[in-house]
Motif scaffolding. Structure first.
Motif, PDB file in Angstrom:
ATOM      1  N   SER A   2       0.886  -1.222   0.005  1.00 41.32           N
ATOM      2  CA  SER A   2       0.222  -0.076   0.061  1.00 41.32           C
ATOM      3  C   SER A   2       0.832   1.262   0.113  1.00 41.32           C
ATOM      4  O   SER A   2       1.911   1.276   0.536  1.00 41.32           O
ATOM      5  N   ALA A   4       0.423   5.836  -0.463  1.00 42.61           N
ATOM      6  CA  ALA A   4      -0.452   6.993  -0.487  1.00 42.61           C
ATOM      7  C   ALA A   4       0.346   7.720  -1.928  1.00 42.61           C
ATOM      8  O   ALA A   4       1.639   7.927  -2.016  1.00 42.61           O
ATOM      9  N   ILE A  17      -4.967   5.944  -1.344  1.00 42.97           N
ATOM     10  CA  ILE A  17      -4.179   4.812  -1.064  1.00 42.97           C
ATOM     11  C   ILE A  17      -4.249   3.842  -1.904  1.00 42.97           C
ATOM     12  O   ILE A  17      -5.473   3.200  -2.170  1.00 42.97           O
ATOM     13  N   ASP A  18      -3.211   3.343  -2.796  1.00 46.92           N
ATOM     14  CA  ASP A  18      -3.073   2.578  -3.899  1.00 46.92           C
ATOM     15  C   ASP A  18      -2.451   1.542  -3.544  1.00 46.92           C
ATOM     16  O   ASP A  18      -1.545   1.361  -2.596  1.00 46.92           O
ATOM     17  N   THR A  19      -2.849   0.337  -4.244  1.00 49.97           N
ATOM     18  CA  THR A  19      -1.842  -0.847  -4.204  1.00 49.97           C
ATOM     19  C   THR A  19      -1.002  -0.793  -5.340  1.00 49.97           C
ATOM     20  O   THR A  19      -1.496  -0.895  -6.500  1.00 49.97           O
ATOM     21  N   GLU A  95       4.608   1.258   2.197  1.00 44.08           N
ATOM     22  CA  GLU A  95       4.996   0.213   3.104  1.00 44.08           C
ATOM     23  C   GLU A  95       6.428  -0.319   2.887  1.00 44.08           C
ATOM     24  O   GLU A  95       7.145  -0.833   3.821  1.00 44.08           O
ATOM     25  N   LEU A 300      -1.506   4.838   7.641  1.00 41.84           N
ATOM     26  CA  LEU A 300      -1.455   5.315   6.148  1.00 41.84           C
ATOM     27  C   LEU A 300      -2.572   5.760   5.650  1.00 41.84           C
ATOM     28  O   LEU A 300      -2.838   6.656   5.012  1.00 41.84           O
ATOM     29  N   ARG A 301      -3.577   4.953   6.163  1.00 38.62           N
ATOM     30  CA  ARG A 301      -5.106   5.308   5.371  1.00 38.62           C
ATOM     31  C   ARG A 301      -5.691   6.734   5.750  1.00 38.62           C
ATOM     32  O   ARG A 301      -6.427   7.218   5.029  1.00 38.62           O
ATOM     33  N   ARG A 302      -4.738   7.479   6.690  1.00 34.04           N
ATOM     34  CA  ARG A 302      -5.347   8.816   6.899  1.00 34.04           C
ATOM     35  C   ARG A 302      -4.075   9.942   6.642  1.00 34.04           C
ATOM     36  O   ARG A 302      -3.862  10.794   7.205  1.00 34.04           O
ATOM     37  N   THR A 303      -3.515   9.510   5.816  1.00 32.70           N
ATOM     38  CA  THR A 303      -2.375  10.238   5.191  1.00 32.70           C
ATOM     39  C   THR A 303      -2.914  11.757   4.999  1.00 32.70           C
ATOM     40  O   THR A 303      -2.205  12.646   5.237  1.00 32.70           O
ATOM     41  N   ASP A 326      -3.701   1.406  13.208  1.00 33.46           N
ATOM     42  CA  ASP A 326      -5.032   1.401  12.990  1.00 33.46           C
ATOM     43  C   ASP A 326      -5.546   2.686  13.318  1.00 33.46           C
ATOM     44  O   ASP A 326      -5.908   2.883  14.468  1.00 33.46           O
TER      45      ASP A 326
END
Length: 326
Positions: A2, A4, A17-19, A95, A300-303, A326
């Motif tokens: 993952s 940003a 948030i991309d893979t 990551e 990371l999801r709240r960058t 988390d």
């Protein structure tokens, strides 16, 4: 992994948030699993397309991280898998990140990943500026503008460590309290009145030996006016969003030394000073004498929120993104 990423230039809300693929390891590089990455104001500028260098899309921001080495490229003998390291390299809001081995440094045993990620850019920048650019000596009176931000607070701490008499200017009680806790003797509140008037009242007219300015904007000129004759003014960035225009007659009348500093190119222009500073800085870090203030931690999801905190100048010290949080 993952990461940003932005696909268009704009505000922090451009972040997704991309893979993506784990970056390929090349000769001379190390691959690091990122545990924490720090947010710096230039990250916001690069997302907006307002930095000194162009932003190529899609783009993973971030330049400062800490984590564990998972693989090494050909020719690398200084690190092995499992080493705890700090990284100074682009694309750290992910990551995994690759970095040249010379941009990686071991983390002291007593330092956690968030603190390690929060140390490198701002503290090393501040040390270079104080040691090699402004050339601070014990007893010098140094004004730090934006003293509650990442670079400002690091400069307060390190200038005090070098024996300077530190004057800290900031906009909130919380930021000024942090500056006092890191060694500032005189505190100036931007909101309490004209900066120059406050400086003259608390320090005396024309009594500053040096000014460190990572903010720009309306406070740069009054700070310059309160330098002693021949004092040093260092511009480090423009967190205010405004690049000030300085009247040249001030240079004629006060004879100041006005310098700029950019950490990306410093080693190219002064390799001897950069190497000396780096060695001294490493010793300070290993001895536990650096104490970065981690103000907020985000997953990371709240960058986007982390970037907004820094862009809005709500962060005191450093804001950190933690990959396992988390």
């Amino acid at each position: 992994m993952s990461a940003a990423r932005i696909h268009r230039l704009g505000a922090p809300d451009a972040i997704a948030i991309d893979t993506v693929e784990i970056p390929a390891l090349e000769a001379g590089e190390v691959l690091v699993r990122v545990h924490a990455a720090a947010v710096n104001y230039p990250d916001c500028l690069m997302i907006a397309g307002s930095y000194q260098t162009p932003t190529e899309l899609p783009y993973v921001p971030g330049h400062e991280a800490a984590g564990i080495v998972v693989d090494i490229g050909d020719g690398v003998s200084t690190f092995t898998a499992g080493d705890r390291v700090a990284v100074l390299a682009p694309h750290t809001f992910a990551e995994y990140v690759t970095a040249p081995a010379h941009s990686v440094t071991p983390i002291p045993d007593a330092v956690d990943f968030a603190s390690a990620a929060a140390t490198w850019v701002c503290h090393l920048t501040a040390y270079h500026v104080l040691r090699s650019v402004a050339r601070i000596s014990p007893g010098d009176r140094v004004l730090v503008l934006g003293a509650g931000g990442g670079i400002g607070l690091a400069a307060v701490e390190l200038a005090t460590m070098l024996g300077a008499d530190v004057v800290a200017a900031a906009s909130t009680r919380e930021k000024l309290g942090a500056a006092r806790a890191h060694g500032a003797r005189v505190l100036i509140d931007y909101t309490a009145g004209d900066l120059r008037t406050q400086l003259r009242a608390t320090c005396g007219p024309g009594s500053l030996d040096a000014v460190l300015d990572p903010v720009g904007g309306t406070h740069s000129e009054p700070a310059l006016r309160e330098l002693r004759w021949g004092g040093t003014f260092v511009t480090l960035g423009y967190a205010s969003g405004h690049i000030p225009a300085i009247p040249l007659n001030l240079v004629l009348l006060k004879g100041p030394v006005i310098k700029g500093f950019e950490v990306r190119t410093f080693a190219q222009h002064d390799p001897i000073g950069a190497a000396r500073d780096r060695a001294e800085f490493d010793n300070l870090w290993r001895d536990g004498r650096l104490s970065p203030l981690v103000h907020a931690r985000f997953p990371l999801r709240r960058t986007r929120e982390a970037l907004e905190a820094v862009a809005g100048r709500r962060s005191v010290g450093k804001t950190v993104i933690e990959m396992g949080r988390d």
